[in-house]
Design a protein around this motif. Structure first.
Motif, PDB file in Angstrom:
ATOM      1  N   ASP A  17       0.800  -1.230   0.000  1.00  0.00           N
ATOM      2  CA  ASP A  17       0.000   0.000   0.000  1.00  0.00           C
ATOM      3  C   ASP A  17       0.835   1.283   0.000  1.00  0.00           C
ATOM      4  OD1 ASP A  17      -2.345  -1.457  -0.026  1.00  0.00           O
ATOM      5  OD2 ASP A  17      -2.374  -1.629   2.158  1.00  0.00           O
ATOM      6  N   ILE A  18       2.123   1.167  -0.133  1.00  0.00           N
ATOM      7  CA  ILE A  18       2.984   2.350  -0.163  1.00  0.00           C
ATOM      8  C   ILE A  18       3.029   2.870  -1.601  1.00  0.00           C
ATOM      9  CG2 ILE A  18       5.323   3.232   0.192  1.00  0.00           C
ATOM     10  CD1 ILE A  18       5.709   0.931   2.213  1.00  0.00           C
ATOM     11  N   PRO A  19       2.699   4.150  -1.814  1.00  0.00           N
ATOM     12  CA  PRO A  19       2.770   4.685  -3.179  1.00  0.00           C
ATOM     13  C   PRO A  19       4.206   4.627  -3.716  1.00  0.00           C
ATOM     14  CG  PRO A  19       1.592   6.186  -1.721  1.00  0.00           C
ATOM     15  CD  PRO A  19       2.223   5.130  -0.852  1.00  0.00           C
ATOM     16  N   VAL A  20       4.334   4.213  -4.954  1.00  0.00           N
ATOM     17  CA  VAL A  20       5.652   4.072  -5.580  1.00  0.00           C
ATOM     18  C   VAL A  20       5.662   4.879  -6.876  1.00  0.00           C
ATOM     19  CG1 VAL A  20       7.278   2.452  -6.631  1.00  0.00           C
ATOM     20  CG2 VAL A  20       5.973   1.769  -4.613  1.00  0.00           C
ATOM     21  N   VAL A  21       6.755   5.596  -7.113  1.00  0.00           N
ATOM     22  CA  VAL A  21       6.941   6.337  -8.358  1.00  0.00           C
ATOM     23  C   VAL A  21       8.236   5.864  -8.987  1.00  0.00           C
ATOM     24  CG1 VAL A  21       7.287   8.610  -9.399  1.00  0.00           C
ATOM     25  CG2 VAL A  21       5.718   8.355  -7.464  1.00  0.00           C
ATOM     26  N   SER A  22       8.149   5.469 -10.226  1.00  0.00           N
ATOM     27  CA  SER A  22       9.323   5.025 -10.977  1.00  0.00           C
ATOM     28  C   SER A  22       9.894   6.210 -11.752  1.00  0.00           C
ATOM     29  CB  SER A  22       8.909   3.919 -11.955  1.00  0.00           C
ATOM     30  OG  SER A  22       9.976   3.602 -12.820  1.00  0.00           O
ATOM     31  N   ILE A  23      11.185   6.215 -11.929  1.00  0.00           N
ATOM     32  CA  ILE A  23      11.822   7.255 -12.739  1.00  0.00           C
ATOM     33  C   ILE A  23      12.205   6.640 -14.070  1.00  0.00           C
ATOM     34  CG2 ILE A  23      13.792   8.811 -12.941  1.00  0.00           C
ATOM     35  CD1 ILE A  23      13.767   9.037  -9.900  1.00  0.00           C
ATOM     36  N   ALA A  24      11.599   7.148 -15.140  1.00  0.00           N
ATOM     37  CA  ALA A  24      11.938   6.834 -16.529  1.00  0.00           C
ATOM     38  C   ALA A  24      11.395   5.511 -17.054  1.00  0.00           C
ATOM     39  CB  ALA A  24      13.441   6.900 -16.762  1.00  0.00           C
ATOM     40  N   VAL A  25      10.995   4.589 -16.204  1.00  0.00           N
ATOM     41  CA  VAL A  25      10.485   3.298 -16.677  1.00  0.00           C
ATOM     42  C   VAL A  25       9.047   3.144 -16.199  1.00  0.00           C
ATOM     43  CG1 VAL A  25      10.786   0.801 -16.651  1.00  0.00           C
ATOM     44  CG2 VAL A  25      12.789   2.295 -16.578  1.00  0.00           C
ATOM     45  N   GLU A  26       8.146   2.896 -17.142  1.00  0.00           N
ATOM     46  CA  GLU A  26       6.732   2.776 -16.789  1.00  0.00           C
ATOM     47  C   GLU A  26       6.380   1.340 -16.409  1.00  0.00           C
ATOM     48  OE1 GLU A  26       4.179   4.503 -19.746  1.00  0.00           O
ATOM     49  OE2 GLU A  26       5.567   6.180 -20.047  1.00  0.00           O
ATOM     50  N   PHE A  27       5.657   1.211 -15.290  1.00  0.00           N
ATOM     51  CA  PHE A  27       5.146  -0.073 -14.829  1.00  0.00           C
ATOM     52  C   PHE A  27       3.659   0.098 -14.550  1.00  0.00           C
ATOM     53  CE2 PHE A  27       9.612  -0.181 -13.446  1.00  0.00           C
ATOM     54  CZ  PHE A  27      10.013  -1.379 -14.025  1.00  0.00           C
ATOM     55  N   GLU A  28       2.891  -0.966 -14.742  1.00  0.00           N
ATOM     56  CA  GLU A  28       1.459  -0.922 -14.487  1.00  0.00           C
ATOM     57  C   GLU A  28       1.207  -0.621 -13.014  1.00  0.00           C
ATOM     58  OE1 GLU A  28      -2.366  -3.900 -14.874  1.00  0.00           O
ATOM     59  OE2 GLU A  28      -0.633  -4.230 -16.169  1.00  0.00           O
ATOM     60  N   ASN A  29       0.227   0.215 -12.754  1.00  0.00           N
ATOM     61  CA  ASN A  29      -0.172   0.605 -11.393  1.00  0.00           C
ATOM     62  C   ASN A  29       0.933   1.304 -10.612  1.00  0.00           C
ATOM     63  OD1 ASN A  29      -2.759  -0.563 -11.753  1.00  0.00           O
ATOM     64  ND2 ASN A  29      -1.896  -2.570 -11.301  1.00  0.00           N
ATOM     65  N   CYS A  30       1.780   2.010 -11.306  1.00  0.00           N
ATOM     66  CA  CYS A  30       2.891   2.711 -10.663  1.00  0.00           C
ATOM     67  C   CYS A  30       3.055   4.059 -11.353  1.00  0.00           C
ATOM     68  CB  CYS A  30       4.162   1.874 -10.812  1.00  0.00           C
ATOM     69  SG  CYS A  30       5.625   2.612 -10.065  1.00  0.00           S
ATOM     70  N   GLY A  31       3.160   5.118 -10.563  1.00  0.00           N
ATOM     71  CA  GLY A  31       3.421   6.422 -11.154  1.00  0.00           C
ATOM     72  C   GLY A  31       4.794   6.439 -11.817  1.00  0.00           C
ATOM     73  N   CYS A  32       4.967   7.326 -12.785  1.00  0.00           N
ATOM     74  CA  CYS A  32       6.245   7.396 -13.494  1.00  0.00           C
ATOM     75  C   CYS A  32       6.578   8.844 -13.825  1.00  0.00           C
ATOM     76  CB  CYS A  32       6.174   6.569 -14.782  1.00  0.00           C
ATOM     77  SG  CYS A  32       7.711   6.613 -15.728  1.00  0.00           S
ATOM     78  N   VAL A  33       7.820   9.227 -13.573  1.00  0.00           N
ATOM     79  CA  VAL A  33       8.323  10.540 -13.950  1.00  0.00           C
ATOM     80  C   VAL A  33       9.286  10.327 -15.102  1.00  0.00           C
ATOM     81  CG1 VAL A  33       9.663  12.543 -13.218  1.00  0.00           C
ATOM     82  CG2 VAL A  33       8.116  11.423 -11.603  1.00  0.00           C
ATOM     83  N   ARG A  34       9.012  11.001 -16.222  1.00  0.00           N
ATOM     84  CA  ARG A  34       9.872  10.897 -17.401  1.00  0.00           C
ATOM     85  C   ARG A  34      10.405  12.277 -17.737  1.00  0.00           C
ATOM     86  NH1 ARG A  34       8.903   6.727 -21.744  1.00  0.00           N
ATOM     87  NH2 ARG A  34      10.908   7.635 -22.077  1.00  0.00           N
ATOM     88  N   PHE A  35      11.542  12.304 -18.377  1.00  0.00           N
ATOM     89  CA  PHE A  35      12.185  13.556 -18.752  1.00  0.00           C
ATOM     90  C   PHE A  35      12.222  13.668 -20.266  1.00  0.00           C
ATOM     91  CE2 PHE A  35      13.888  11.963 -14.793  1.00  0.00           C
ATOM     92  CZ  PHE A  35      13.729  13.056 -13.955  1.00  0.00           C
ATOM     93  N   ASP A  36      12.214  14.881 -20.777  1.00  0.00           N
ATOM     94  CA  ASP A  36      12.297  15.096 -22.220  1.00  0.00           C
ATOM     95  C   ASP A  36      13.765  15.178 -22.621  1.00  0.00           C
ATOM     96  OD1 ASP A  36      11.971  15.681 -24.873  1.00  0.00           O
ATOM     97  OD2 ASP A  36      11.001  17.615 -24.557  1.00  0.00           O
TER      98      ASP A  36
END
Length: 100
Positions: A17-36
């Motif tokens: 139940d801990i929110p998780v954010v991935s950097i640069a790699v997208e996973f289902e049910n997980c936030g993702c931060v991408r850079f241009d």
């Protein structure tokens, strides 16, 4: 070296139940931060070509198949072509993002 996707997915499940954010790699049910970084590579190359007259620019990429590394490599190739410069595969190297 990078872990297989199955390993990463198992690790993500362990956070429950801990929110998780991935950097640069997208996973289902997980936030993702991408850079241009595509645009950033274009800007860097245009500076080297237009302001410094560089005509043969080597490139060190990340591993093939990595979404961001592939996008940056695409920006490198398209920018060289847009400026009428050849793409010399002998001066493109590939890394693996591993930390010794």
């Amino acid at each position: 070296r990078g872990q297989p996707e199955s390993y990463v997915l198992e690790k993500l499940k362990s956070f429950e139940d801990i929110p998780v954010v991935s950097i640069a790699v997208e996973f289902e049910n997980c936030g993702c931060v991408r850079f241009d970084s595509h645009h950033g590579i274009e800007l860097i190359l245009e500076h080297l070509i237009e302001d410094h007259g560089c005509r043969r620019i080597a490139y060190v990429s990340g591993p093939l198949g990595n979404m961001d590394a592939d996008d940056r490599l695409s920006a490198y190739i398209s920018t060289l072509k847009r400026h009428g410069l050849p793409v010399d595969k002998k001066i493109i190297a590939y890394g693996d993002f591993a930390v010794p």
